[in-house]
Design a protein around this motif. Structure first.
Motif, PDB file in Angstrom:
ATOM      1  N   THR A  86       0.823  -1.214   0.000  1.00 35.90           N
ATOM      2  CA  THR A  86       0.000   0.000   0.000  1.00 35.90           C
ATOM      3  C   THR A  86       0.852   1.257   0.000  1.00 35.90           C
ATOM      4  O   THR A  86       0.567   2.220  -0.725  1.00 35.90           O
ATOM      5  CB  THR A  86      -0.923  -0.008   1.239  1.00 35.90           C
ATOM      6  N   VAL A  87       1.911   1.257   0.798  1.00 38.40           N
ATOM      7  CA  VAL A  87       2.755   2.443   0.956  1.00 38.40           C
ATOM      8  C   VAL A  87       3.800   2.546  -0.158  1.00 38.40           C
ATOM      9  O   VAL A  87       4.147   3.647  -0.611  1.00 38.40           O
ATOM     10  CB  VAL A  87       3.452   2.402   2.331  1.00 38.40           C
ATOM     11  N   GLY A  88       4.292   1.401  -0.626  1.00 36.59           N
ATOM     12  CA  GLY A  88       5.452   1.353  -1.511  1.00 36.59           C
ATOM     13  C   GLY A  88       5.432   2.259  -2.718  1.00 36.59           C
ATOM     14  O   GLY A  88       6.433   2.938  -3.006  1.00 36.59           O
ATOM     15  N   PRO A  89       4.338   2.338  -3.484  1.00 43.51           N
ATOM     16  CA  PRO A  89       4.369   3.132  -4.718  1.00 43.51           C
ATOM     17  C   PRO A  89       4.424   4.640  -4.495  1.00 43.51           C
ATOM     18  O   PRO A  89       4.540   5.391  -5.465  1.00 43.51           O
ATOM     19  CB  PRO A  89       3.050   2.745  -5.408  1.00 43.51           C
ATOM     20  N   HIS A  90       4.330   5.121  -3.257  1.00 42.66           N
ATOM     21  CA  HIS A  90       4.140   6.554  -3.009  1.00 42.66           C
ATOM     22  C   HIS A  90       5.269   7.173  -2.184  1.00 42.66           C
ATOM     23  O   HIS A  90       5.052   8.139  -1.460  1.00 42.66           O
ATOM     24  CB  HIS A  90       2.797   6.763  -2.306  1.00 42.66           C
ATOM     25  N   LEU A  91       6.479   6.630  -2.325  1.00 49.08           N
ATOM     26  CA  LEU A  91       7.599   7.106  -1.504  1.00 49.08           C
ATOM     27  C   LEU A  91       8.647   7.868  -2.304  1.00 49.08           C
ATOM     28  O   LEU A  91       9.727   8.168  -1.782  1.00 49.08           O
ATOM     29  CB  LEU A  91       8.256   5.918  -0.792  1.00 49.08           C
TER      30      LEU A  91
END
Length: 385
Positions: A86-91
């Protein structure tokens, strides 16, 4: 604090961008103060909607919670892998948090969990070459296939191609490993980097593969790059492959067939019959939507009645409404009576939602009808809560 409340909070997250900065700060503080169980799920889902100045804080908090979670879980949002996905693509733009997420992902012991977590991070690593190289190292050390038969490394390398394309030395490493994993993986990589229209030899190579499911998976990736003549050849091959498959692989073959274009009444009728036979409540509307999207404009008016019958014959409420919503722009006053007959013979609690899903047709009958129907629904609710 139960899942219903958490769902309500998550449903509001897409609207955060319209909020003043003070409200955004308060929202994140509220999410971070939630009890541990719902916090991980809610904070992880907030990351993509928060402005850059808050995103790193939220992502770091989500990773803090993830470290205490099991690698895999049957509960929604209840595993380290799910948080990383969930978090990975938005860092992007947060290299410290991205590096920490990559370290967590690489440490996952389950091959599948490690694969999907690292692949989810790739969009955030595209401009951070050292981290992208580390991620590729993880993918290259995956087993070629998992015990359950998933071609993990091949799938992961194909997903990585768009992010490696700006790094020729990394793309060459991926290609070398893919070539050693067999013709299907090598073809995956060749398709991912092929021009449009794709050269004919790629289609010939795909059609020469012995297993129908392999052909379907590759044709799904290849068909958008084919010229019209070769797309028709692919469609014929997909019909043959679908006939040899069952369950989910068959439905994938039919969806890909629909995406090749539905330009004959016989093929449209075949696909709607197949759609009616699909038993999975998510797969049926997915196939239905693919058929509607692929219908040639000259055929669409003649197939709307058949499509409506297919939708109305679907027992699952959510699946039926999803199909009606996709179909509703094509409905005309000619379709009101069959829709009305279905509504009249079914349970009220099920069909009120159907009426809303097919809403556009109601307004075409009489501009005042939606208001009158709303008043009637409210009147019913007074004695039938």
């Amino acid at each position: 604090m139960g899942p219903i409340f958490t769902d309500a909070v998550v449903a509001l997250l897409p609207h955060l961008a319209r909020c003043p900065e003070g409200v955004l700060d308060e929202t994140l503080a509220f999410l971070l103060a939630l009890p541990t169980d719902p916090r991980a799920f809610a904070v992880a889902h907030s990351v993509r909607f928060l402005p850059d100045r808050l995103r790193g804080t939220a992502a770091a908090a989500a990773l803090d919670d993830a470290t205490a979670m099991p690698e895999a879980s049957g509960f929604r949002g209840g595993s380290r892998t799910q948080v990383l996905q969930t978090v990975g693509p938005h860092l992007a733009g947060h290299p410290t948090v991205a590096e920490r997420a990559l370290t967590l992902a690489a440490a996952l012991t389950g091959h599948r969990q490690r694969t999907v977590a690292v692949v989810a991070l790739l969009p955030s690593l595209q401009t951070a070459t050292p981290l992208l190289e580390r991620a590729l190292d993880v993918l290259l050390t995956l087993p070629a296939a998992a015990p359950n038969g998933e071609v993990l490394r091949g799938w992961a390398l194909v997903q990585a191609v768009p992010y490696l394309s700006g790094h020729p030395h990394l793309l060459a490493r991926a290609g070398d490993r893919g070539a050693g994993d067999g013709p299907a993986v090598a073809l995956h990589l060749n398709i991912a980097t092929a021009p449009t229209p794709a050269p004919a030899h790629l289609l010939s190579a795909v059609l020469a593969l012995p297993h129908p499911q392999q052909r379907v998976v590759l044709l799904n990736d290849l068909q958008p790059r084919l010229d019209p003549a070769h797309r028709r050849t692919a469609a014929t091959a997909l019909e043959v492959a679908a006939a040899a498959l069952t369950g989910a692989p068959r439905w994938q073959a039919l969806r890909t067939l629909a995406r090749c274009g539905v330009d004959s009444a016989d093929r449209a009728a075949l696909l709607f019959r197949e759609c009616a036979a699909v038993t999975h409540i998510d797969e049926r509307p997915s196939l239905f939507e693919a058929v509607m999207d692929g219908l040639h404009p000259r055929l669409a008016p003649h197939m709307t009645g058949l499509a409506l019958n297919t939708a109305l014959a679907t027992d699952d409420n959510n699946a039926r409404r999803r199909m009606l919503q996709r179909l509703s722009p094509q409905l005309t006053t000619d379709h009101w009576h069959p829709l009305l007959r279905a509504l009249a013979t079914a349970h009220r609690g099920e069909r009120l939602g159907d009426l809303e899903a097919a809403g556009p047709i109601v307004a075409t009958l009489d501009p005042d009808l939606p208001v009158r129907l709303t008043e009637e629904i409210l009147r019913i609710r007074r004695w039938w809560p």
